[in-house]
Write an enzyme that holds these catalytic residues in place. Structure first.
Site, mmCIF file in Angstrom:
data_model
loop_
_atom_site.group_PDB
_atom_site.id
_atom_site.type_symbol
_atom_site.label_atom_id
_atom_site.label_comp_id
_atom_site.label_asym_id
_atom_site.label_seq_id
_atom_site.Cartn_x
_atom_site.Cartn_y
_atom_site.Cartn_z
ATOM 1 N N LEU A 135 0.843 -1.196 0.000
ATOM 2 C CA LEU A 135 0.000 0.000 0.000
ATOM 3 C C LEU A 135 0.884 1.255 0.000
ATOM 4 C CD1 LEU A 135 -2.882 1.223 0.240
ATOM 5 C CD2 LEU A 135 -2.630 1.112 2.721
ATOM 6 N N LEU A 247 -6.471 -3.548 7.005
ATOM 7 C CA LEU A 247 -5.715 -2.976 8.136
ATOM 8 C C LEU A 247 -6.468 -3.162 9.449
ATOM 9 C CD1 LEU A 247 -4.290 0.312 6.564
ATOM 10 C CD2 LEU A 247 -3.155 -1.869 6.849
ATOM 11 N N ARG A 251 -4.405 -4.509 12.562
ATOM 12 C CA ARG A 251 -4.155 -3.597 13.685
ATOM 13 C C ARG A 251 -4.552 -4.205 15.024
ATOM 14 N NH1 ARG A 251 -6.503 1.809 10.578
ATOM 15 N NH2 ARG A 251 -4.572 2.346 9.500
ATOM 16 N N GLU A 371 1.121 0.565 10.072
ATOM 17 C CA GLU A 371 -0.314 0.273 10.262
ATOM 18 C C GLU A 371 -1.054 1.473 10.859
ATOM 19 O OE1 GLU A 371 -2.090 -2.612 9.776
ATOM 20 O OE2 GLU A 371 -0.546 -4.155 9.516
HETATM 21 P P1 TGC Z 1 -11.657 8.365 4.914
HETATM 22 O O1 TGC Z 1 -12.481 9.364 4.195
HETATM 23 O O2 TGC Z 1 -11.662 8.348 6.381
HETATM 24 O O3 TGC Z 1 -12.076 6.897 4.416
HETATM 25 C C1 TGC Z 1 -12.079 6.538 3.044
HETATM 26 C C2 TGC Z 1 -13.065 5.387 2.907
HETATM 27 O O4 TGC Z 1 -12.606 4.261 3.675
HETATM 28 C C3 TGC Z 1 -13.570 3.975 4.725
HETATM 29 N N1 TGC Z 1 -12.793 3.672 5.929
HETATM 30 C C4 TGC Z 1 -12.625 2.452 6.389
HETATM 31 N N2 TGC Z 1 -13.106 1.272 5.991
HETATM 32 C C5 TGC Z 1 -12.733 0.195 6.677
HETATM 33 N N3 TGC Z 1 -11.917 0.257 7.728
HETATM 34 C C6 TGC Z 1 -11.407 1.423 8.171
HETATM 35 N N4 TGC Z 1 -10.563 1.445 9.209
HETATM 36 C C7 TGC Z 1 -11.768 2.590 7.494
HETATM 37 N N5 TGC Z 1 -11.449 3.896 7.647
HETATM 38 C C8 TGC Z 1 -12.093 4.548 6.690
HETATM 39 C C9 TGC Z 1 -14.419 5.200 4.859
HETATM 40 O O5 TGC Z 1 -15.713 4.890 5.347
HETATM 41 C C10 TGC Z 1 -14.458 5.707 3.438
HETATM 42 O O6 TGC Z 1 -15.362 4.911 2.703
HETATM 43 P P2 TGC Z 1 -16.320 5.565 1.590
HETATM 44 O O7 TGC Z 1 -17.087 4.418 1.041
HETATM 45 O O8 TGC Z 1 -17.156 6.557 2.347
HETATM 46 O O9 TGC Z 1 -15.407 6.221 0.602
HETATM 47 O O10 TGC Z 1 -10.197 8.463 4.317
HETATM 48 P P3 TGC Z 1 -9.049 9.539 4.551
HETATM 49 O O11 TGC Z 1 -8.397 9.720 3.222
HETATM 50 O O12 TGC Z 1 -9.576 10.725 5.310
HETATM 51 O O13 TGC Z 1 -7.952 8.819 5.472
HETATM 52 C C11 TGC Z 1 -8.280 7.930 6.418
HETATM 53 C C12 TGC Z 1 -7.076 7.437 7.267
HETATM 54 C C13 TGC Z 1 -6.068 8.528 7.526
HETATM 55 C C14 TGC Z 1 -7.693 7.026 8.549
HETATM 56 C C15 TGC Z 1 -6.373 6.301 6.593
HETATM 57 O O14 TGC Z 1 -5.955 6.694 5.371
HETATM 58 C C16 TGC Z 1 -5.276 5.659 7.428
HETATM 59 O O15 TGC Z 1 -5.584 4.816 8.245
HETATM 60 N N6 TGC Z 1 -3.965 6.015 7.217
HETATM 61 C C17 TGC Z 1 -2.863 5.246 7.738
HETATM 62 C C18 TGC Z 1 -2.270 4.420 6.635
HETATM 63 C C19 TGC Z 1 -1.845 3.066 7.100
HETATM 64 O O16 TGC Z 1 -2.216 2.581 8.129
HETATM 65 N N7 TGC Z 1 -1.028 2.416 6.284
HETATM 66 C C20 TGC Z 1 -0.624 1.080 6.606
HETATM 67 C C21 TGC Z 1 0.097 0.397 5.457
HETATM 68 S S1 TGC Z 1 0.247 -1.363 5.684
HETATM 69 C C22 TGC Z 1 1.358 -1.559 6.911
HETATM 70 O O17 TGC Z 1 1.820 -0.667 7.529
HETATM 71 C C23 TGC Z 1 1.731 -2.951 7.212
HETATM 72 S S2 TGC Z 1 2.918 -3.154 8.431
HETATM 73 C C24 TGC Z 1 2.647 -4.777 8.647
HETATM 74 C C25 TGC Z 1 3.553 -5.508 9.549
HETATM 75 O O18 TGC Z 1 4.737 -5.667 9.229
HETATM 76 O O19 TGC Z 1 3.030 -6.024 10.555
HETATM 77 P P1 FAD Z 2 4.346 9.977 7.025
HETATM 78 O O1 FAD Z 2 2.988 9.664 6.593
HETATM 79 O O2 FAD Z 2 5.201 10.788 6.128
HETATM 80 O O3 FAD Z 2 4.364 10.574 8.465
HETATM 81 C C1 FAD Z 2 5.492 11.239 9.032
HETATM 82 C C2 FAD Z 2 5.055 11.870 10.355
HETATM 83 O O4 FAD Z 2 4.033 12.835 10.120
HETATM 84 C C3 FAD Z 2 4.468 10.856 11.344
HETATM 85 O O5 FAD Z 2 4.876 11.182 12.645
HETATM 86 C C4 FAD Z 2 2.974 11.067 11.198
HETATM 87 O O6 FAD Z 2 2.228 10.703 12.359
HETATM 88 C C5 FAD Z 2 2.910 12.571 10.936
HETATM 89 N N1 FAD Z 2 1.680 12.951 10.246
HETATM 90 C C6 FAD Z 2 1.277 12.594 8.994
HETATM 91 N N2 FAD Z 2 0.068 13.113 8.713
HETATM 92 C C7 FAD Z 2 -0.307 13.818 9.806
HETATM 93 C C8 FAD Z 2 -1.458 14.583 10.158
HETATM 94 N N3 FAD Z 2 -2.484 14.697 9.313
HETATM 95 N N4 FAD Z 2 -1.505 15.171 11.360
HETATM 96 C C9 FAD Z 2 -0.487 15.012 12.248
HETATM 97 N N5 FAD Z 2 0.634 14.304 11.983
HETATM 98 C C10 FAD Z 2 0.708 13.710 10.784
HETATM 99 N N6 FAD Z 2 3.435 -0.389 4.401
HETATM 100 C C11 FAD Z 2 2.762 -1.264 3.590
HETATM 101 O O7 FAD Z 2 1.964 -0.870 2.749
HETATM 102 N N7 FAD Z 2 2.970 -2.622 3.719
HETATM 103 C C12 FAD Z 2 3.836 -3.144 4.609
HETATM 104 O O8 FAD Z 2 3.977 -4.378 4.691
HETATM 105 C C13 FAD Z 2 4.564 -2.252 5.437
HETATM 106 N N8 FAD Z 2 5.501 -2.738 6.306
HETATM 107 C C14 FAD Z 2 6.272 -1.857 7.020
HETATM 108 C C15 FAD Z 2 7.337 -2.356 7.788
HETATM 109 C C16 FAD Z 2 8.163 -1.475 8.490
HETATM 110 C C17 FAD Z 2 9.315 -2.020 9.275
HETATM 111 C C18 FAD Z 2 7.890 -0.080 8.463
HETATM 112 C C19 FAD Z 2 8.747 0.860 9.242
HETATM 113 C C20 FAD Z 2 6.860 0.422 7.698
HETATM 114 C C21 FAD Z 2 6.056 -0.454 6.947
HETATM 115 N N9 FAD Z 2 5.040 0.019 6.107
HETATM 116 C C22 FAD Z 2 4.330 -0.848 5.305
HETATM 117 C C23 FAD Z 2 4.857 1.462 5.916
HETATM 118 C C24 FAD Z 2 4.036 2.120 7.002
HETATM 119 O O9 FAD Z 2 2.691 1.770 6.938
HETATM 120 C C25 FAD Z 2 4.219 3.648 6.877
HETATM 121 O O10 FAD Z 2 5.543 3.924 7.258
HETATM 122 C C26 FAD Z 2 3.225 4.408 7.725
HETATM 123 O O11 FAD Z 2 1.930 4.300 7.203
HETATM 124 C C27 FAD Z 2 3.598 5.927 7.838
HETATM 125 O O12 FAD Z 2 3.872 6.466 6.603
HETATM 126 P P2 FAD Z 2 5.241 7.307 6.366
HETATM 127 O O13 FAD Z 2 6.369 6.484 6.839
HETATM 128 O O14 FAD Z 2 5.242 7.718 4.942
HETATM 129 O O15 FAD Z 2 5.133 8.559 7.307
#
Ligand code: TGC
Ligand code: FAD
Length: 391
Positions: A135, A247, A251, A371
């Site tokens: 993602l 997610l 999470r 996440e």
């Molecule tokens: P927003 O307008 O809030 O939502 C867009 C659409 O998505 C729906 N929605 C959800 N649906 C299911 N579960 C949730 N938790 C949902 N949150 C929102 C929402 O209802 C809406 O649907 P629709 O039909 O109305 O369009 O979107 P936004 O652009 O304002 O941003 C939302 C935000 C910031 C909460 C979201 O983008 C976010 O959670 N950002 C963080 C990104 C993140 O977590 N990335 C993770 C990448 S994967 C990873 O890190 C794996 S690490 C794995 C490991 O090694 O263990």
């Molecule tokens: P940014 O989004 O650039 O954020 C930088 C800082 O700004 C953070 O402190 C954040 O909280 C802050 N910030 C951002 N927006 C706001 C706001 N609106 N208000 C206040 N503060 C804000 N991703 C995948 O898709 N798949 C994976 O398998 C995966 N594995 C990972 C494994 C590791 C070891 C790590 C470190 C990361 C991994 N990720 C993965 C990526 C991870 O999900 C992202 O690093 C995470 O979502 C944050 O994005 P970023 O690093 O670009 O930080």
């Protein structure tokens, strides 16, 4: 004098079923026998214990919360307890299992066709196919709606272009779940694609020089005119809600897992502080040290109970995504605090990999960020409390 273990203090067992306790204990033994003896060296050498991957499949732990398709179908509590035990070993091990089961397999389970589920899930449960979940991009982290990876419809499928970074398991993945915008540039255009290793235009590279998650494969994915056949589209995935739904699964597991890392730090601190003599007495006899031990234990009990309650709600189909955010934010934030306190109480030894706190502390910095960062989860909960978007 009567003493209490952390487990006796929490008395979590009084709230668990025999099956849940059995899964926890089996995972605990596995980690003690197969993970803990070598994990510090893996961390130092920046390697993952690849030899245990087939065993994770044999134990039925990959996609364990998925029903059917060769998966165990355990409840959310049992799954959480499993992840807590694995992360007691190392966050890298829990990450491997989370990404395989909660992200890659769940994406197929939730958004794939019956054919895709039958083809991929049994192999992934058995660790014959390793998955990853792409993602995040170099310019799109917390705000995944801004992702730029593109998919264009062509006569024989979809042409994918773009880059993903910080992807767990990417360097070893046989199958990548890639999120890209199909024939458009809006968040609603986001779709999931299954990209198989060996497809021309699909490349991965390992990310090196990490000071966290060293015992974990992390990498980049590059897609250059990568032709993905029509049958590899996750047809039910439409819009940003699809990856966010995956997610939600991962999470909650992370919330349980981070507490496992913190428990490892706590147990080491109890042992160390009782045996380390300064000023003629064990440092555990000092009030300032005891106050920190009590702080750690109280937060661990609270985190376990929050995770248990929210997992029971999930099993009843009543858990909201902002409750998931609260569990993730609370557990990881407290785990990191506990790991730092533990590191300090171990003194100079606390910076050595001979003891677990520094390894967990460094890993938890990643868990704090991935996440959904700690701040993003505040914003999700804040929006739920106020109805106001502070993103
Ligand atoms: P927003 O307008 O809030 O939502 C867009 C659409 O998505 C729906 N929605 C959800 N649906 C299911 N579960 C949730 N938790 C949902 N949150 C929102 C929402 O209802 C809406 O649907 P629709 O039909 O109305 O369009 O979107 P936004 O652009 O304002 O941003 C939302 C935000 C910031 C909460 C979201 O983008 C976010 O959670 N950002 C963080 C990104 C993140 O977590 N990335 C993770 C990448 S994967 C990873 O890190 C794996 S690490 C794995 C490991 O090694 O263990
Ligand atoms: P940014 O989004 O650039 O954020 C930088 C800082 O700004 C953070 O402190 C954040 O909280 C802050 N910030 C951002 N927006 C706001 C706001 N609106 N208000 C206040 N503060 C804000 N991703 C995948 O898709 N798949 C994976 O398998 C995966 N594995 C990972 C494994 C590791 C070891 C790590 C470190 C990361 C991994 N990720 C993965 C990526 C991870 O999900 C992202 O690093 C995470 O979502 C944050 O994005 P970023 O690093 O670009 O930080």
């Amino acid at each position: 004098m009567e003493t209490s273990s952390l487990e006796a203090l929490t008395a979590l067992e009084t709230l668990l079923s025999p099956d849940e306790i059995m899964i926890r204990d089996t995972a605990r033994k596995f980690v003690a026998d197969r993970v803990l003896p070598g994990i510090a060296v893996h961390f130092e050498m920046q390697t993952f214990p690849d030899e245990i991957i087939p065993q994770l499949g044999e134990m039925g732990w990959l996609g364990a919360h998925i029903h059917g398709y060769g998966c165990a179908g355990v409840n959310a509590v049992a799954y959480g307890l499993l992840l807590q035990e694995l992360e007691y070993g190392d966050s890298g091990l829990r990450s491997f299992v989370s990404v395989q089961g909660s992200l890659a397999m769940y994406a197929i389970y939730r958004f794939g066709s019956e054919e895709q589920k039958k083809r991929w899930l049994p192999r992934m449960a058995a660790a014959q196919t390793i998955g990853c979940f792409g993602l995040t991009e170099p310019d799109s982290g917390s705000d995944p709606a801004s992702l730029r990876a593109s998919a264009r419809t062509v006569s024989d499928g979809f042409l994918l272009n773009g880059a993903k970074t910080w992807i767990t398991n990417a360097p070893i993945a046989d199958l990548a779940v890639v999120w890209a915008k199909l024939d458009g540039d809006k968040p609603e255009d986001i779709r999931g694609f299954l990209v198989e290793r060996g497809t021309p235009g699909f490349e991965t590279a390992a990310i090196k020089m990490k000071m966290s998650m060293r015992a974990s494969h992390t990498g980049e994915i590059v897609l250059s005119d990568c032709l993905v056949p029509e049958e590899n589209l996750l047809a039910q995935s439409k819009g940003l809600g699809a990856p966010l739904a995956c997610l939600n699964q991962a999470r909650l597991g992370i919330a349980w897992g981070a507490v496992g890392a913190a428990k490892a730090c706590f147990h080491s601190t109890i042992e160390y502080s009782k045996s380390r003599i300064q000023f003629g007495v064990p440092i555990a006899s000092k009030q300032l040290v005891q106050d920190q031990l009590v702080d750690m234990a109280s937060e661990l009990v609270k985190a376990d109970l929050m995770n248990l309650h929210f997992s029971r709600l999930r099993d009843q189909g009543r858990l909201t995504h902002y409750q998931v955010s609260m569990a993730k934010k609370n557990s990881v934030g407290q785990a990191l605090r506990i790991a730092r306190m533990a590191r300090a109480i171990h003194g100079a030894n606390g910076i050595s990999l001979e003891y677990p706190p520094i390894r967990h502390m460094l890993n938890l910095e990643s868990v704090y960020t991935y996440e959904g960062t700690n701040e993003i989860h505040s914003l999700i909960i804040g929006r739920a409390l106020t109805g106001l978007d502070a993103f």
